[in-house]
Every structure is written in C-alpha cells, then in structure tokens.
Enzyme design. Sequence first.
Site, PDB file in Angstrom:
ATOM      1  N   HIS A  70      -9.427   1.000   4.935  1.00  0.00           N
ATOM      2  CA  HIS A  70      -8.105   1.133   5.565  1.00  0.00           C
ATOM      3  C   HIS A  70      -8.223   2.052   6.792  1.00  0.00           C
ATOM      4  O   HIS A  70      -9.019   2.988   6.799  1.00  0.00           O
ATOM      5  CB  HIS A  70      -7.098   1.699   4.567  1.00  0.00           C
ATOM      6  CG  HIS A  70      -5.711   1.700   5.133  1.00  0.00           C
ATOM      7  ND1 HIS A  70      -5.249   2.718   5.928  1.00  0.00           N
ATOM      8  CD2 HIS A  70      -4.735   0.778   5.069  1.00  0.00           C
ATOM      9  CE1 HIS A  70      -4.014   2.420   6.317  1.00  0.00           C
ATOM     10  NE2 HIS A  70      -3.678   1.252   5.816  1.00  0.00           N
TER      11      HIS A  70
ATOM     12  N   GLY B   8       2.577   2.049  10.789  1.00  0.00           N
ATOM     13  CA  GLY B   8       3.494   3.175  10.652  1.00  0.00           C
ATOM     14  C   GLY B   8       4.212   3.553  11.939  1.00  0.00           C
ATOM     15  O   GLY B   8       4.833   4.602  12.021  1.00  0.00           O
TER      16      GLY B   8
ATOM     17  N   SER C  38       3.550  -2.281  10.290  1.00  0.00           N
ATOM     18  CA  SER C  38       5.015  -2.323  10.464  1.00  0.00           C
ATOM     19  C   SER C  38       5.633  -3.652  10.049  1.00  0.00           C
ATOM     20  O   SER C  38       6.555  -4.152  10.710  1.00  0.00           O
ATOM     21  CB  SER C  38       5.392  -1.952  11.901  1.00  0.00           C
ATOM     22  OG  SER C  38       4.951  -0.631  12.199  1.00  0.00           O
TER      23      SER C  38
ATOM     24  N   LYS D 290       0.115   4.273  -0.249  1.00  0.00           N
ATOM     25  CA  LYS D 290      -0.520   5.442   0.383  1.00  0.00           C
ATOM     26  C   LYS D 290      -0.298   6.695  -0.474  1.00  0.00           C
ATOM     27  O   LYS D 290      -0.272   6.588  -1.690  1.00  0.00           O
ATOM     28  CB  LYS D 290      -0.017   5.615   1.823  1.00  0.00           C
ATOM     29  CG  LYS D 290      -0.133   4.318   2.616  1.00  0.00           C
ATOM     30  CD  LYS D 290       0.060   4.484   4.091  1.00  0.00           C
ATOM     31  CE  LYS D 290      -0.076   3.132   4.768  1.00  0.00           C
ATOM     32  NZ  LYS D 290      -0.006   3.201   6.211  1.00  0.00           N
TER      33      LYS D 290
ATOM     34  N   ASN E   9       0.870  -1.173   0.000  1.00  0.00           N
ATOM     35  CA  ASN E   9       0.000   0.000   0.000  1.00  0.00           C
ATOM     36  C   ASN E   9       0.911   1.228   0.000  1.00  0.00           C
ATOM     37  O   ASN E   9       1.521   1.542   1.023  1.00  0.00           O
ATOM     38  CB  ASN E   9      -0.894  -0.043   1.252  1.00  0.00           C
ATOM     39  CG  ASN E   9      -1.692   1.223   1.437  1.00  0.00           C
ATOM     40  OD1 ASN E   9      -1.762   2.071   0.544  1.00  0.00           O
ATOM     41  ND2 ASN E   9      -2.313   1.356   2.605  1.00  0.00           N
TER      42      ASN E   9
ATOM     43  N   GLU F 287      -5.254  -5.207  10.598  1.00  0.00           N
ATOM     44  CA  GLU F 287      -4.223  -4.196  10.799  1.00  0.00           C
ATOM     45  C   GLU F 287      -4.499  -3.447  12.103  1.00  0.00           C
ATOM     46  O   GLU F 287      -5.273  -2.489  12.119  1.00  0.00           O
ATOM     47  CB  GLU F 287      -4.233  -3.197   9.641  1.00  0.00           C
ATOM     48  CG  GLU F 287      -3.941  -3.827   8.294  1.00  0.00           C
ATOM     49  CD  GLU F 287      -3.406  -2.805   7.314  1.00  0.00           C
ATOM     50  OE1 GLU F 287      -2.254  -2.944   6.890  1.00  0.00           O
ATOM     51  OE2 GLU F 287      -4.119  -1.848   7.001  1.00  0.00           O
TER      52      GLU F 287
ATOM     53  N   GLU G 174      -6.588   4.447   7.897  1.00  0.00           N
ATOM     54  CA  GLU G 174      -6.455   5.897   7.681  1.00  0.00           C
ATOM     55  C   GLU G 174      -7.743   6.480   7.102  1.00  0.00           C
ATOM     56  O   GLU G 174      -8.082   7.630   7.354  1.00  0.00           O
ATOM     57  CB  GLU G 174      -5.243   6.176   6.779  1.00  0.00           C
ATOM     58  CG  GLU G 174      -3.950   6.011   7.573  1.00  0.00           C
ATOM     59  CD  GLU G 174      -2.826   5.334   6.827  1.00  0.00           C
ATOM     60  OE1 GLU G 174      -2.818   5.362   5.581  1.00  0.00           O
ATOM     61  OE2 GLU G 174      -1.950   4.749   7.501  1.00  0.00           O
TER      62      GLU G 174
HETATM   63  P1  PGA Z   1       2.918   0.160   7.624  1.00  0.00           P
HETATM   64  O1  PGA Z   1       1.433   0.368   7.020  1.00  0.00           O
HETATM   65  O2  PGA Z   1       3.467  -1.096   7.006  1.00  0.00           O
HETATM   66  O3  PGA Z   1       3.675   1.402   7.180  1.00  0.00           O
HETATM   67  O4  PGA Z   1       2.783   0.071   9.083  1.00  0.00           O
HETATM   68  C1  PGA Z   1       0.572  -0.719   6.837  1.00  0.00           C
HETATM   69  C2  PGA Z   1      -0.730  -0.262   6.235  1.00  0.00           C
HETATM   70  O5  PGA Z   1      -1.210   0.815   6.592  1.00  0.00           O
HETATM   71  O6  PGA Z   1      -1.320  -0.945   5.374  1.00  0.00           O
END
Ligand code: PGA
Length: 254
Positions: free
Chosen positions: A97, A175, A215, A11, A9, A169, A99
């Site tokens: 997601h 992140g 992560s 983003k 992803n 997740e 976010e």
């Molecule tokens: P990350 O994000 O690997 O940077 O923690 C995962 C995601 O949001 O799908």
Amino acid sequence: MRKPFAAGNWKMNTNSRTSVDLAKRLADEASDAAGHSVTVAVCPPFVYLQAVTKALNGSSISVGAQDLYFEPDGAFTGEISVSMLKDIGCTYCLCGHSERRHVIGETDELINKKVTAAIKGGLLPILCVGELLEERKAGKTNEVVTRHIEKGLAGLSLEKVEAVTIAYEPVWAIGTGLTATPQQAQEVHIFIRNLLGKMYDKKAADEMRILYGGSVKPSNTAELMAQPDVDGVLVGGASLKAEDFLGIIQASIR
Ligand code: PGA
C-alpha cells in the site's frame, strides 16, 4: 468474466466497538450481494481482525489484513505472519500500500517477499501500485507502475500469479478527495493488463482483477466501474462509514 470486487481498507482507524459495529452492519446489509454479484472484503487493523471475522461470520464478506511479514515465525518483534492471519480466518492481504511504501519506507523487494509469502501460505495478496503526483506530472506513470508490478511479482509463476489482485492507487488521489477521472483510471488499467499479458499470457491477464483506489465514494463508483478494465475498488475513508461502503458495494455491481 471478472467478478467485481469492493474492498475496504480501514487503515489505522476504528476501535474494538466501532470495528465490530461496522462489520455487523455490513454483514446484515451486504451479505446477499457479497455472495453473488460482487466480492466484498474488509481490512481492519490487526488487533480487530479476529473480532471482525467473528462479527462477519456466516456472511459472504471476507476479511483481509493490511500487511504481513514474510518470515514464517521466529524472532521478528512486532510482526505478523501469514499462518497467523490464516489461523484467524483472513483471506486477503494488502501488499505494498502506498502508505507502507512512502510513509513506512517499504521497498519493491520487501513487497515482493510479502506477496510471495502470502501466496505460499494461501492468502490472496492485493498488490497496490501507483505513482506520486510529481511522477504523473513528469509523465512517469507507466514507468512507475511497470516497476511496481515487475518487481512486486518477480519470480511468481503463471499458476501463482492467478492468486493476485492488483490495485492501482495513484498516490495523489489517496485521501485527498481528488479521484482519478474514469478515463485516467482506464488508461492505466489497460496499460497494467497489457503488461500482465506480456509478463504472463493474455488469458491470465484477462482473468486478473485490477481495482482502482483513491478517493472512491458512492457517487463516483459507478462511472469508474463502467470502464472496461476497472474490476473493482479499494476504498479507504469511505469504507469507514457503513452507509457509504454499502453504497459503493451496490454501485460496483455490473
Ligand atoms: P481513500 O484511500 O479511499 O481514503 O483515498 C484509498 C486507499 O488508500 O486504499
């Protein structure tokens, strides 16, 4: 047998040059693995989808969108429909997601409409679910995940739900560098699989892929993938570095 799945992803990252460079490198170096042992997909920003699809052409790596709108067409300024995504070669779409839930404010009802529209239009949704840190601390992880899944999949028949991939997740792991331990991931993954078994049937639940995200790095992928109910990874930050994502793809193969 559930085939491992590594999805990136991107983003709101990359530009017209770096998105294509990254895609070309993946096509060159991960195409063989992607064809056989692992499903690989990347989800670039909308504006680079077409260029990335072209750069990946001929490889076995699929392209996914990070979001979609549930209406087929019309006066919805700024939105992107399922048929537009299909038209330019998308296979997958992230839905819900964290976010989008917590920064943009999407509700379970809206996410359900998106999942339903994706399947109707022939896209494969990746429904993202997961708890906030305070929810985990309050012992509400299973409750939150249940709500995200029951509401996210509401109204979908057994036949339709087979198109869905779930991504667990935990928000506190996204992140932050704080990955869930393999045991924490497995506990929630088996909980989700049992829930799907109750909502649908055991066969469907056994066949659905449940990815872990938060992560994920080359160094922690193998231990996550060693868990019986972790079928793949959804990768944010580390999917932006070819080296890292290639390492993750390799480590996803069982
Ligand atoms: P990350 O994000 O690997 O940077 O923690 C995962 C995601 O949001 O799908």
